[in-house]
Design a protein around this motif. Structure first.
Motif, PDB file in Angstrom:
ATOM      1  N   THR A 168       0.847  -1.188   0.000  1.00 46.34           N
ATOM      2  CA  THR A 168       0.000   0.000   0.000  1.00 46.34           C
ATOM      3  C   THR A 168       0.883   1.238   0.000  1.00 46.34           C
ATOM      4  OG1 THR A 168      -1.667  -1.191   1.299  1.00 46.34           O
ATOM      5  CG2 THR A 168      -1.853   1.204   1.209  1.00 46.34           C
ATOM      6  N   LEU A 169       0.511   2.240  -0.796  1.00 46.37           N
ATOM      7  CA  LEU A 169       1.274   3.484  -0.836  1.00 46.37           C
ATOM      8  C   LEU A 169       1.289   4.144   0.539  1.00 46.37           C
ATOM      9  CD1 LEU A 169       0.030   5.028  -4.210  1.00 46.37           C
ATOM     10  CD2 LEU A 169       2.177   3.822  -3.784  1.00 46.37           C
ATOM     11  N   SER A 170       2.408   4.805   0.846  1.00 50.64           N
ATOM     12  CA  SER A 170       2.563   5.435   2.159  1.00 50.64           C
ATOM     13  C   SER A 170       1.532   6.532   2.393  1.00 50.64           C
ATOM     14  CB  SER A 170       3.976   6.014   2.290  1.00 50.64           C
ATOM     15  OG  SER A 170       4.253   6.898   1.207  1.00 50.64           O
ATOM     16  N   THR A 171       1.103   7.205   1.330  1.00 53.04           N
ATOM     17  CA  THR A 171       0.054   8.222   1.429  1.00 53.04           C
ATOM     18  C   THR A 171      -0.937   8.015   0.289  1.00 53.04           C
ATOM     19  OG1 THR A 171       1.342   9.783   0.087  1.00 53.04           O
ATOM     20  CG2 THR A 171       1.590   9.930   2.474  1.00 53.04           C
ATOM     21  N   SER A 183       6.432  -0.780   1.695  1.00 57.40           N
ATOM     22  CA  SER A 183       7.233  -1.873   2.250  1.00 57.40           C
ATOM     23  C   SER A 183       6.713  -3.198   1.704  1.00 57.40           C
ATOM     24  CB  SER A 183       7.158  -1.876   3.780  1.00 57.40           C
ATOM     25  OG  SER A 183       7.725  -0.694   4.312  1.00 57.40           O
ATOM     26  N   VAL A 184       7.653  -4.071   1.322  1.00 57.96           N
ATOM     27  CA  VAL A 184       7.278  -5.374   0.777  1.00 57.96           C
ATOM     28  C   VAL A 184       8.062  -6.468   1.493  1.00 57.96           C
ATOM     29  CG1 VAL A 184       6.679  -4.434  -1.480  1.00 57.96           C
ATOM     30  CG2 VAL A 184       9.008  -5.224  -1.060  1.00 57.96           C
ATOM     31  N   ALA A 185       7.574  -7.692   1.376  1.00 57.08           N
ATOM     32  CA  ALA A 185       8.212  -8.836   2.022  1.00 57.08           C
ATOM     33  C   ALA A 185       9.517  -9.201   1.313  1.00 57.08           C
ATOM     34  CB  ALA A 185       7.257 -10.030   2.026  1.00 57.08           C
ATOM     35  N   SER A 186      10.284 -10.061   1.966  1.00 55.86           N
ATOM     36  CA  SER A 186      11.613 -10.414   1.458  1.00 55.86           C
ATOM     37  C   SER A 186      11.564 -11.219   0.166  1.00 55.86           C
ATOM     38  CB  SER A 186      12.375 -11.206   2.522  1.00 55.86           C
ATOM     39  OG  SER A 186      11.670 -12.402   2.850  1.00 55.86           O
ATOM     40  N   THR A 214      17.527  -6.137  -0.791  1.00 55.33           N
ATOM     41  CA  THR A 214      17.109  -5.851   0.578  1.00 55.33           C
ATOM     42  C   THR A 214      17.381  -4.385   0.900  1.00 55.33           C
ATOM     43  OG1 THR A 214      17.593  -8.115   1.268  1.00 55.33           O
ATOM     44  CG2 THR A 214      17.436  -6.455   2.998  1.00 55.33           C
ATOM     45  N   GLY A 215      16.378  -3.705   1.449  1.00 56.06           N
ATOM     46  CA  GLY A 215      16.521  -2.282   1.757  1.00 56.06           C
ATOM     47  C   GLY A 215      15.743  -1.426   0.774  1.00 56.06           C
ATOM     48  N   HIS A 216      16.298  -0.263   0.427  1.00 57.06           N
ATOM     49  CA  HIS A 216      15.594   0.717  -0.402  1.00 57.06           C
ATOM     50  C   HIS A 216      15.850   0.487  -1.894  1.00 57.06           C
ATOM     51  CE1 HIS A 216      14.314   3.388   2.930  1.00 57.06           C
ATOM     52  NE2 HIS A 216      15.395   2.897   3.527  1.00 57.06           N
ATOM     53  N   ASN A 217      14.777   0.561  -2.677  1.00 57.30           N
ATOM     54  CA  ASN A 217      14.837   0.436  -4.134  1.00 57.30           C
ATOM     55  C   ASN A 217      13.997   1.558  -4.746  1.00 57.30           C
ATOM     56  OD1 ASN A 217      15.988  -2.598  -4.550  1.00 57.30           O
ATOM     57  ND2 ASN A 217      14.619  -2.517  -2.794  1.00 57.30           N
ATOM     58  N   THR A 218      14.511   2.188  -5.807  1.00 56.99           N
ATOM     59  CA  THR A 218      13.819   3.322  -6.423  1.00 56.99           C
ATOM     60  C   THR A 218      13.144   2.902  -7.724  1.00 56.99           C
ATOM     61  OG1 THR A 218      15.395   4.898  -5.472  1.00 56.99           O
ATOM     62  CG2 THR A 218      14.078   5.651  -7.348  1.00 56.99           C
ATOM     63  N   VAL A 219      11.837   3.122  -7.775  1.00 57.82           N
ATOM     64  CA  VAL A 219      11.057   2.884  -8.994  1.00 57.82           C
ATOM     65  C   VAL A 219      10.537   4.239  -9.471  1.00 57.82           C
ATOM     66  CG1 VAL A 219       9.032   1.765  -9.995  1.00 57.82           C
ATOM     67  CG2 VAL A 219      10.395   0.571  -8.267  1.00 57.82           C
ATOM     68  N   ILE A 238      10.758  -0.500  -0.092  1.00 56.75           N
ATOM     69  CA  ILE A 238      11.606  -0.975   1.009  1.00 56.75           C
ATOM     70  C   ILE A 238      11.372  -2.471   1.181  1.00 56.75           C
ATOM     71  CG2 ILE A 238      12.230  -0.663   3.426  1.00 56.75           C
ATOM     72  CD1 ILE A 238      10.831   2.109   3.222  1.00 56.75           C
ATOM     73  N   LYS A 239      12.379  -3.252   0.813  1.00 59.98           N
ATOM     74  CA  LYS A 239      12.270  -4.713   0.883  1.00 59.98           C
ATOM     75  C   LYS A 239      12.828  -5.214   2.207  1.00 59.98           C
ATOM     76  CE  LYS A 239      13.637  -8.914  -1.600  1.00 59.98           C
ATOM     77  NZ  LYS A 239      14.268  -9.457  -2.826  1.00 59.98           N
ATOM     78  N   GLU A 240      12.025  -6.025   2.915  1.00 60.77           N
ATOM     79  CA  GLU A 240      12.443  -6.554   4.210  1.00 60.77           C
ATOM     80  C   GLU A 240      13.535  -7.606   4.031  1.00 60.77           C
ATOM     81  OE1 GLU A 240       8.958  -8.097   5.991  1.00 60.77           O
ATOM     82  OE2 GLU A 240       8.018  -6.142   6.333  1.00 60.77           O
ATOM     83  N   ALA A 241      14.356  -7.752   5.073  1.00 56.30           N
ATOM     84  CA  ALA A 241      15.407  -8.772   5.050  1.00 56.30           C
ATOM     85  C   ALA A 241      14.788 -10.144   5.262  1.00 56.30           C
ATOM     86  CB  ALA A 241      16.445  -8.486   6.131  1.00 56.30           C
ATOM     87  N   ALA A 242      15.369 -11.142   4.634  1.00 58.66           N
ATOM     88  CA  ALA A 242      14.869 -12.512   4.776  1.00 58.66           C
ATOM     89  C   ALA A 242      15.135 -13.012   6.183  1.00 58.66           C
ATOM     90  CB  ALA A 242      15.538 -13.419   3.748  1.00 58.66           C
ATOM     91  N   GLN A 243      14.137 -13.678   6.772  1.00 59.53           N
ATOM     92  CA  GLN A 243      14.282 -14.247   8.104  1.00 59.53           C
ATOM     93  C   GLN A 243      14.953 -15.603   8.014  1.00 59.53           C
ATOM     94  OE1 GLN A 243      13.483 -12.657  10.908  1.00 59.53           O
ATOM     95  NE2 GLN A 243      12.761 -10.876   9.765  1.00 59.53           N
ATOM     96  N   GLU A 244      15.914 -15.831   8.924  1.00 63.63           N
ATOM     97  CA  GLU A 244      16.567 -17.134   8.955  1.00 63.63           C
ATOM     98  C   GLU A 244      15.598 -18.161   9.521  1.00 63.63           C
ATOM     99  OE1 GLU A 244      20.206 -17.076  11.012  1.00 63.63           O
ATOM    100  OE2 GLU A 244      21.151 -15.582   9.717  1.00 63.63           O
TER     101      GLU A 244
END
Length: 411
Positions: A168-171, A183-186, A214-219, A238-244
């Protein structure tokens, strides 16, 4: 009087010597003027760019490189002395039969897009004198040409809708807001983006929407109006880090190991590195090293606690025994085998007792067997005591009879 004339002649000669090199230096220079009949044109118009060379000396050969924005102007490669394109035109006019003090080159361009471009000659441009072939010093200007739109051409470069999946868009989207984040999942590497322009004649382009790290990506979502005006909407993904993930626990084979229904209130606790067996005790589970000897009469099997399989050692003769061995370390740091009573939910250090012949004490099958053995031993003890009493009484009776018979014979 004669001396005065001599002085005047000498001064005139000196002045002539001073002005002579200056005059020669001024002659070895040229000026280049780049012009156009119309510096503001419309898309589709033909643009004639003129290059004027002037000098106080006769101009001989000329070589120059004219640069421009190929996205706005297109060179019409019809000139005899000029060739090129894609933003650079080379002008080559050599071997001229006659020198002149003025020269003009006309280059034809077509306006293919909206915007502004600057035309200029590079530093490698050379103008030579006709007589001596010397390289002149050159001064030049730059020409700016703007391709403007018709009044009927739209400048609308706004979006009327921007939707993404997943996330979902931040605003809430607004055509006047150009920066958003999500923000999106890993496991997300690309978004599904729906971007609609307000003007149907505007074009929409999307860049950067793949291979998220992982982290910030610009589209970037770019909108280009019919007039050439552009607007960029930026999306920070913003892509979340993968969980171990912990390795899957080994499931016991069917009908193998021991069912957790028989383990009472045993519990397993885990931290980042170790597993602990708890209840009325606290035991850190370990894997026996190669130098650790498995007690005689026991074999490796498995026990399921809270859905997790752990390694235990059971009596070979009775895998359903209430008594199991576990290798671990207690709170005091003592490592070794511990005896687990699944029925009573207790644990204690395992200490094999040496018997005759070096045999080791084998743990009974269960607590009921122990009580049965104790009862049998008690009964056998009573029977032995009774038999001992009877034997003693018989022995006394026999002795008394023997003594009585001997006394009768003596009389």
């Amino acid at each position: 009087m004669k001396n005065k004339y001599k002085i005047i002649i000498k001064l005139a000669f000196v002045m002539a010597l001073l002005f002579l090199p200056f005059k020669v230096s001024q002659a070895a220079s040229a000026n280049i003027d780049i012009t156009a009949d119309n510096k503001s044109v419309k898309k589709g118009d033909t643009v004639i760019v003129s290059i004027y060379l002037t000098s106080d000396d006769l101009i001989g050969d000329f070589e120059g490189y004219l640069s421009y924005n190929a996205d706005i102007l297109e060179f019409d490669n019809e000139s005899k002395v000029a060739a090129g394109g894609e933003g650079l035109v080379k002008i080559t006019d050599t071997g001229v039969p006659q020198g002149d003090s003025e020269r003009k080159y006309a280059l034809k361009f077509h306006a293919i897009n909206y915007g502004e471009t600057t035309l200029s000659l590079s530093d490698e441009t050379s103008v030579y004198t006709f007589d001596a072939g010397d390289n002149m010093s050159v001064s030049q200007n730059q020409l700016k040409i703007e391709v403007v739109s018709d009044k009927s051409t739209s400048d609308n470069a706004d979006l009327k809708e921007l939707k993404i999946t997943p996330g979902t868009l931040s605003t809430v989207f607004s055509k006047d807001t150009t920066n958003y984040s999500v923000s999106v999942a890993s496991d997300i590497n690309q978004l599904v983006i729906s971007a609609l322009s307000e003007d149907a004649l505007a074009t929409v382009s999307i860049t950067g929407n793949k291979d998220f790290k992982t982290g910030h990506n610009t589209v970037e979502i770019g909108v280009k109006a019919q007039s050439g005006k552009t607007k960029i909407y930026t999306l920070d993904v913003i892509k979340e880090a993968a969980q171990e993930t912990a390795p899957e626990e080994t499931k016991p084979e069917e009908n193998a190991g021991i069912n957790e229904d028989a383990i009472g209130k045993l519990q397993l606790e885990k931290d980042a590195e170790d597993t602990y067996l708890t209840g009325a005790f606290y035991l850190k589970l370990l894997t026996p090293g190669e130098d650790v000897e498995i007690p005689d009469g026991f074999e490796k099997t498995s026990l399921i606690v809270n859905g997790t399989t752990i390694t235990v050692y059971a009596n070979k003769s009775d895998l359903e025994s209430d008594f199991l061995l576990i290798y671990g370390e207690n709170k005091s740091g003592l490592k070794g085998f511990y005896q687990l009573d699944r029925r009573e939910n207790t644990i204690q250090r395992f200490n094999p007792v040496s018997l005759n012949g070096g045999e080791k004490l084998v743990i009974p099958k269960n607590s009921r067997n122990i009580k049965h053995y104790q009862n049998q031993i008690m009964i056998l003890g009573i029977v032995a005591a009774v038999l001992t009493g009877i034997c003693s009484a018989l022995a006394i009776g026999i002795i008394r009879m023997v003594l009585k018979n001997k006394s009768t014979e003596d009389q």
